[in-house]
Write a protein that holds these residues in place. Structure first.
Motif, PDB file in Angstrom:
ATOM      1  N   ASP A 154      35.169  51.203  45.731  1.00 54.30           N
ATOM      2  CA  ASP A 154      34.973  49.861  45.141  1.00 54.30           C
ATOM      3  C   ASP A 154      35.937  48.837  45.732  1.00 54.30           C
ATOM      4  N   ALA A 155      36.227  48.972  47.046  1.00 51.82           N
ATOM      5  CA  ALA A 155      37.246  48.127  47.680  1.00 51.82           C
ATOM      6  C   ALA A 155      36.938  46.641  47.573  1.00 51.82           C
ATOM      7  N   SER A 156      35.696  46.227  47.840  1.00 49.45           N
ATOM      8  CA  SER A 156      35.349  44.801  47.756  1.00 49.45           C
ATOM      9  C   SER A 156      35.537  44.274  46.340  1.00 49.45           C
ATOM     10  N   ASP A 157      35.143  45.082  45.358  1.00 47.50           N
ATOM     11  CA  ASP A 157      35.323  44.668  43.956  1.00 47.50           C
ATOM     12  C   ASP A 157      36.797  44.441  43.649  1.00 47.50           C
ATOM     13  N   ARG A 158      37.641  45.323  44.163  1.00 47.77           N
ATOM     14  CA  ARG A 158      39.079  45.180  43.925  1.00 47.77           C
ATOM     15  C   ARG A 158      39.603  43.886  44.554  1.00 47.77           C
ATOM     16  N   VAL A 159      39.154  43.586  45.776  1.00 49.21           N
ATOM     17  CA  VAL A 159      39.601  42.357  46.439  1.00 49.21           C
ATOM     18  C   VAL A 159      39.118  41.137  45.655  1.00 49.21           C
ATOM     19  N   ILE A 160      37.869  41.149  45.224  1.00 48.67           N
ATOM     20  CA  ILE A 160      37.330  40.008  44.477  1.00 48.67           C
ATOM     21  C   ILE A 160      38.109  39.793  43.194  1.00 48.67           C
ATOM     22  N   ASP A 161      38.494  40.877  42.505  1.00 52.41           N
ATOM     23  CA  ASP A 161      39.305  40.754  41.282  1.00 52.41           C
ATOM     24  C   ASP A 161      40.641  40.074  41.582  1.00 52.41           C
ATOM     25  N   VAL A 162      41.262  40.467  42.701  1.00 53.96           N
ATOM     26  CA  VAL A 162      42.539  39.854  43.092  1.00 53.96           C
ATOM     27  C   VAL A 162      42.337  38.369  43.375  1.00 53.96           C
ATOM     28  N   LEU A 163      41.266  38.036  44.087  1.00 52.26           N
ATOM     29  CA  LEU A 163      40.990  36.631  44.418  1.00 52.26           C
ATOM     30  C   LEU A 163      40.789  35.803  43.156  1.00 52.26           C
ATOM     31  N   GLU A 164      40.050  36.346  42.210  1.00 54.24           N
ATOM     32  CA  GLU A 164      39.815  35.635  40.945  1.00 54.24           C
ATOM     33  C   GLU A 164      41.142  35.376  40.225  1.00 54.24           C
ATOM     34  N   ASN A 165      42.021  36.381  40.247  1.00 55.18           N
ATOM     35  CA  ASN A 165      43.313  36.227  39.554  1.00 55.18           C
ATOM     36  C   ASN A 165      44.189  35.167  40.191  1.00 55.18           C
ATOM     37  N   ILE A 166      44.274  35.160  41.531  1.00 52.52           N
ATOM     38  CA  ILE A 166      45.175  34.173  42.163  1.00 52.52           C
ATOM     39  C   ILE A 166      44.568  32.777  42.152  1.00 52.52           C
ATOM     40  N   MET A 167      43.228  32.691  42.043  1.00 52.71           N
ATOM     41  CA  MET A 167      42.597  31.373  41.927  1.00 52.71           C
ATOM     42  C   MET A 167      42.947  30.699  40.609  1.00 52.71           C
ATOM     43  N   HIS A 168      43.177  31.536  39.573  1.00 57.06           N
ATOM     44  CA  HIS A 168      43.413  30.999  38.232  1.00 57.06           C
ATOM     45  C   HIS A 168      44.847  31.230  37.766  1.00 57.06           C
ATOM     46  N   LYS A 169      45.750  31.377  38.772  1.00 53.19           N
ATOM     47  CA  LYS A 169      47.158  31.630  38.424  1.00 53.19           C
ATOM     48  C   LYS A 169      47.789  30.434  37.728  1.00 53.19           C
TER      49      LYS A 169
END
Length: 364
Positions: free
Chosen positions: A349-364
Motif C-alpha cells: 500500500d505504498a502509494s496510499d501511505r504517501v498520499i496520507d503523508v501528503l494530506e497531513n503536511i498539506m493541512h499542517k
C-alpha cells in the motif's frame, strides 16, 4: 489536490512518480497534476506519453571532479530555482513532491522557500545527493529501506515503500508467455539486465544457455534493444536449446511477472519494488557502475532477509549463474520460503501511505 511532482533522469525516479499520480487520480479524480522535468531526461518522453501535463526547466548535475562545467551548473541551478518559483506561483500547488534526480532539487527547494508543503521520496538504500540536500528544507521524507533513514533528519522520515509496488501488486496471470514460444504453467526464469540490458549479464546468460537444455524449466532472456544484434552475432556458434528464448525487449514487462518463478537481474529500486510486491524469488546481480554502489546495498536488504540471492558482477560466471538457478528451480520449498520473505519485505500500500503523508503536511 493540486499536486506538482518532479523527478527525472532515470526510470527509477520517474516510475514511482507515475505510480503515485495514478493512485491520486483514482482516489481524487478531480485532482490537478503538473509534472516538472527537463527536456533531456527520460521524463520528457515518458510523462507526456502518459497524458500528464508537463513543463520543463533547464538544469544539469554537478561533475564529481573540478570542472568549469560546475560554474555553469551553479548558474543553471539559480536560474532554475527562479523558473521553478514562477511555475509554482502559476500552478498554485497544495503540495510539491520530489522523487529524485537533480531536476527536483530546484523545484522542491523553490517550493520550500515559497512556503508550500514539500515531500521527497528516496527509493534506494543509499541516499541520493539531491535528496540529502533537500532533506534540510522539506516537511517529510519517504523511504523504502530502513538503512537509509540515518542519512536524514529522524523526525522527518516516514517509511512508505515504493509506489511502484502498489501499482503492480494486483497484476494477475496474463498467459503472455505463449507469445514468446514458451509454455504457460511451466516453471520459468526471467533473465533481464534492465531496459537497456547489461553486457556482463547478457554474455553470461547466453553462454549458460546450453546447460539448461535438459531441465524441466524454461528461460526467457531479454537482452535489451541495443545489445540484441551484437549478442546474436557474437555468439552465433551457440545452439540455444528449445527451452531458452532470447528476445530484445518486452513491452509491459510487469504483465509477465506473475508467471515468472525466478528473476535474474539488477537491483534497482523499481525492480525490487516489483519483485517484493509480487513475492518473486530472485538472483540479484547489482550494477557496480551506479553512484555509491547503492544497488549492492539494495540487494543486501533482501539477501539479509533471505528474500533473494546475490552474485556480484565480478563473480558472475556460467557456473555461478547455473548453480544458483538450478538450485532454486529444483527446490520448491526454498522458492516458496524466498517468495514469502520477498513479499514480507514489500509494501503493498505504498502509494496510499504517501498520499496520507501528503494530506497531513498539506493541512499542517
Amino acid at each position: 489536490m493540486r499536486l506538482l511532482i518532479s523527478g527525472g533522469g532515470t526510470g527509477g525516479h520517474i516510475y514511482p512518480a507515475l505510480a503515485l499520480i495514478e493512485e491520486v487520480k483514482k482516489k481524487q479524480p478531480d485532482s490537478q497534476i503538473l509534472y516538472v522535468g527537463t527536456t533531456k531526461g527520460l521524463e520528457s518522453r515518458i510523462v507526456p506519453n502518459a497524458g500528464i501535463d508537463f513543463k520543463t526547466i533547464e538544469i544539469q548535475g554537478f561533475k564529481r571532479s573540478l570542472s568549469l562545467q560546475n560554474f555553469k551548473t551553479v548558474y543553471l541551478f539559480l536560474k532554475s530555482v527562479r523558473d521553478a518559483k514562477q511555475i509554482i506561483r502559476e500552478f498554485k500547488p497544495d503540495v510539491v513532491v520530489g522523487t529524485g534526480g537533480y531536476v527536483c532539487g530546484s523545484v522542491v527547494y523553490a517550493a520550500a522557500k515559497l512556503g508550500v508543503a514539500t515531500f521527497i521520496h528516496e527509493q534506494n538504500s543509499v541516499a541520493g545527493v539531491t535528496n540529502k540536500f533537500l532533506s534540510r528544507y522539506v516537511d517529510k521524507i519517504g523511504i523504502c529501506f530502513d538503512d537509509v533513514s540515518t542519512a536524514f533528519p529522524k523526525q522527518k522520515v516516514v517509511f512508505t515503500g515504493n509506489p511502484r509496488a502498489q501499482q503492480v501488486v494486483g497484476i494477475k496471470s496474463s498467459q503472455r508467455l505463449k507469445d514468446y514460444g514458451l509454455q504457460v504453467g511451466k516453471k520459468t526464469v526471467l533473465i533481464f539486465g534492465g531496459s537497456r540490458g547489461a553486457k556482463k549479464i547478457n554474455e553470461t546468460a547466453i553462454q549458460t544457455a546450453p546447460l539448461f537444455a535438459d531441465k524441466d524449466y524454461q528461460v526467457l532472456f531479454v537482452t535489451g534493444q541495443v545489445h540484441y544484434q551484437q549478442i546474436k552475432e557474437k555468439f552465433a556458434n551457440i545452439q540455444l536449446p528449445d527451452n531458452f528464448v532470447m528476445v530484445p525487449y518486452i513491452d509491459d514487462m510487469p504483465e509477465l511477472l506473475p508467471d515468472i518463478d525466478v528473476i535474474v537481474g539488477r537491483a534497482g529500486a523499481t525492480s525490487l519494488a516489483e519483485i517484493t510486491a509480487l513475492g518473486i524469488p530472485s538472483v540479484l546481480i547489482p550494477s557496480p557502475y551506479v553512484t555509491h554502489d547503492h544497488q549492492t546495498s539494495n540487494a543486501l536488504s533482501l539477501v539479509n532477509k533471505k528474500a533473494a540471492l546475490m552474485i556480484k558482477e565480478d563473480q558472475l560466471t556460467t557456473q555461478s549463474l547455473f548453480e544458483a538457478l538450478d538450485d532454486l528451480l529444483s527446490d520448491e520449498q526454498k522458492r516458496q520460503e524466498m517468495a514469502q520473505n520477498a513479499k514480507k519485505a514489500g509494501v503493498a500500500d505504498a502509494s496510499d501511505r504517501v498520499i496520507d503523508v501528503l494530506e497531513n503536511i498539506m493541512h499542517k
